[in-house]
Design a protein around this motif. Structure first.
Motif, PDB file in Angstrom:
ATOM      1  N   PRO A  64       0.836  -1.213   0.000  1.00 10.16           N
ATOM      2  CA  PRO A  64       0.000   0.000   0.000  1.00 10.16           C
ATOM      3  C   PRO A  64       0.871   1.263   0.000  1.00 10.16           C
ATOM      4  O   PRO A  64       1.866   1.348   0.722  1.00 10.16           O
ATOM      5  CB  PRO A  64      -0.800  -0.111   1.301  1.00 10.16           C
ATOM      6  CG  PRO A  64      -0.746  -1.550   1.678  1.00 10.16           C
ATOM      7  CD  PRO A  64       0.557  -2.067   1.150  1.00 10.16           C
ATOM      8  N   GLU A  65       0.511   2.219  -0.831  1.00 11.70           N
ATOM      9  CA  GLU A  65       1.303   3.435  -0.988  1.00 11.70           C
ATOM     10  C   GLU A  65       1.421   4.220   0.315  1.00 11.70           C
ATOM     11  O   GLU A  65       2.497   4.719   0.654  1.00 11.70           O
ATOM     12  CB  GLU A  65       0.674   4.320  -2.076  1.00 11.70           C
ATOM     13  CG  GLU A  65       1.534   5.478  -2.509  1.00 11.70           C
ATOM     14  CD  GLU A  65       2.873   5.032  -3.092  1.00 11.70           C
ATOM     15  OE1 GLU A  65       3.886   5.714  -2.825  1.00 11.70           O
ATOM     16  OE2 GLU A  65       2.924   4.023  -3.803  1.00 11.70           O
ATOM     17  N   MET A  66       0.343   4.312   1.053  1.00  8.06           N
ATOM     18  CA  MET A  66       0.371   5.058   2.321  1.00  8.06           C
ATOM     19  C   MET A  66       1.304   4.356   3.328  1.00  8.06           C
ATOM     20  O   MET A  66       2.038   5.014   4.057  1.00  8.06           O
ATOM     21  CB  MET A  66      -1.036   5.166   2.913  1.00  8.06           C
ATOM     22  CG  MET A  66      -1.100   5.992   4.173  1.00  8.06           C
ATOM     23  SD  MET A  66      -0.646   7.716   3.929  1.00  8.06           S
ATOM     24  CE  MET A  66      -2.094   8.331   3.139  1.00  8.06           C
ATOM     25  N   ALA A  67       1.302   3.029   3.351  1.00  6.52           N
ATOM     26  CA  ALA A  67       2.180   2.294   4.251  1.00  6.52           C
ATOM     27  C   ALA A  67       3.644   2.488   3.855  1.00  6.52           C
ATOM     28  O   ALA A  67       4.516   2.541   4.723  1.00  6.52           O
ATOM     29  CB  ALA A  67       1.815   0.814   4.239  1.00  6.52           C
ATOM     30  N   LYS A  68       3.908   2.596   2.557  1.00 10.66           N
ATOM     31  CA  LYS A  68       5.278   2.861   2.097  1.00 10.66           C
ATOM     32  C   LYS A  68       5.763   4.209   2.597  1.00 10.66           C
ATOM     33  O   LYS A  68       6.879   4.348   3.088  1.00 10.66           O
ATOM     34  CB  LYS A  68       5.337   2.865   0.569  1.00 10.66           C
ATOM     35  CG  LYS A  68       5.638   1.555  -0.057  1.00 10.66           C
ATOM     36  CD  LYS A  68       5.846   1.785  -1.548  1.00 10.66           C
ATOM     37  CE  LYS A  68       5.869   0.487  -2.289  1.00 10.66           C
ATOM     38  NZ  LYS A  68       6.004   0.692  -3.735  1.00 10.66           N
ATOM     39  N   ARG A  69       4.896   5.211   2.442  1.00 14.54           N
ATOM     40  CA  ARG A  69       5.275   6.566   2.859  1.00 14.54           C
ATOM     41  C   ARG A  69       5.525   6.636   4.358  1.00 14.54           C
ATOM     42  O   ARG A  69       6.379   7.391   4.815  1.00 14.54           O
ATOM     43  CB  ARG A  69       4.174   7.558   2.500  1.00 14.54           C
ATOM     44  CG  ARG A  69       4.053   7.828   1.029  1.00 14.54           C
ATOM     45  CD  ARG A  69       2.996   8.852   0.759  1.00 14.54           C
ATOM     46  NE  ARG A  69       2.709   8.905  -0.662  1.00 14.54           N
ATOM     47  CZ  ARG A  69       1.630   9.439  -1.173  1.00 14.54           C
ATOM     48  NH1 ARG A  69       0.691   9.951  -0.374  1.00 14.54           N
ATOM     49  NH2 ARG A  69       1.444   9.463  -2.469  1.00 14.54           N
ATOM     50  N   MET A  70       4.770   5.865   5.121  1.00  9.60           N
ATOM     51  CA  MET A  70       4.901   5.888   6.576  1.00  9.60           C
ATOM     52  C   MET A  70       5.941   4.871   7.073  1.00  9.60           C
ATOM     53  O   MET A  70       6.125   4.734   8.272  1.00  9.60           O
ATOM     54  CB  MET A  70       3.545   5.617   7.228  1.00  9.60           C
ATOM     55  CG  MET A  70       2.511   6.685   6.907  1.00  9.60           C
ATOM     56  SD  MET A  70       0.880   6.295   7.550  1.00  9.60           S
ATOM     57  CE  MET A  70       1.155   6.456   9.288  1.00  9.60           C
ATOM     58  N   HIS A  71       6.595   4.157   6.143  1.00 13.53           N
ATOM     59  CA  HIS A  71       7.607   3.149   6.467  1.00 13.53           C
ATOM     60  C   HIS A  71       7.065   2.076   7.411  1.00 13.53           C
ATOM     61  O   HIS A  71       7.732   1.679   8.378  1.00 13.53           O
ATOM     62  CB  HIS A  71       8.867   3.799   7.058  1.00 13.53           C
ATOM     63  CG  HIS A  71       9.501   4.785   6.143  1.00 13.53           C
ATOM     64  ND1 HIS A  71      10.224   4.403   5.033  1.00 13.53           N
ATOM     65  CD2 HIS A  71       9.505   6.148   6.150  1.00 13.53           C
ATOM     66  CE1 HIS A  71      10.652   5.480   4.402  1.00 13.53           C
ATOM     67  NE2 HIS A  71      10.229   6.548   5.052  1.00 13.53           N
TER      68      HIS A  71
END
Length: 130
Positions: A64-71
């Motif tokens: 998920p893109e949001m999980a990537k951004r939040m590491h």
């Protein structure tokens, strides 16, 4: 103590056990037969269980893109119901990060498992790492 009861039988005396001893022996035999029946029922051939169904085709999850951004990383445990042919009938998250769980469920729904007898419940782990 009383002597055993003497009862004539076909021309001669035969010794019988005391009535309460006979009753306890019968109860013991009843319990023993129930234990034996339960042992036979539980050791009969059963369909493949969770640990015995291997995955044949694994589709990797989309991060998920949001999980990537939040590491956000981690492991999601997914409980999967598999039919006799090895196709996934149902998948739901058991534990893990709530942001990663939908992606893990979507990926596992496309997996294929080894065929078996009847439906089986399989617990799989989907790892997410950056």
């Amino acid at each position: 103590m009383q002597d055993p009861i003497m009862t004539p039988f076909r021309g001669g005396p035969v010794r019988y056990c005391r009535p309460n001893l006979r009753r306890s022996t019968l109860n013991f035999l009843r319990v023993l037969s129930v234990v034996f029946a339960l042992t036979v029922l539980t050791t009969s051939v059963a369909p493949l269980r969770a640990e015995e169904r291997a995955s044949i085709v694994r589709v990797p999850p989309a991060y998920p893109e949001m999980a990537k951004r939040m590491h956000i990383t981690g492991t999601v445990k997914v409980v999967v119901t598999v039919d006799a042919a090895g196709s996934v009938l149902r998948a739901e998250s058991d534990s893990g990060n709530k942001m990663l769980a939908p992606a893990a469920i979507d990926a596992v729904k496309h997996w294929k498992f080894a065929p078996g007898d009847g439906n089986a419940t399989v617990v799989v782990q989907v790892n997410f790492g950056l």
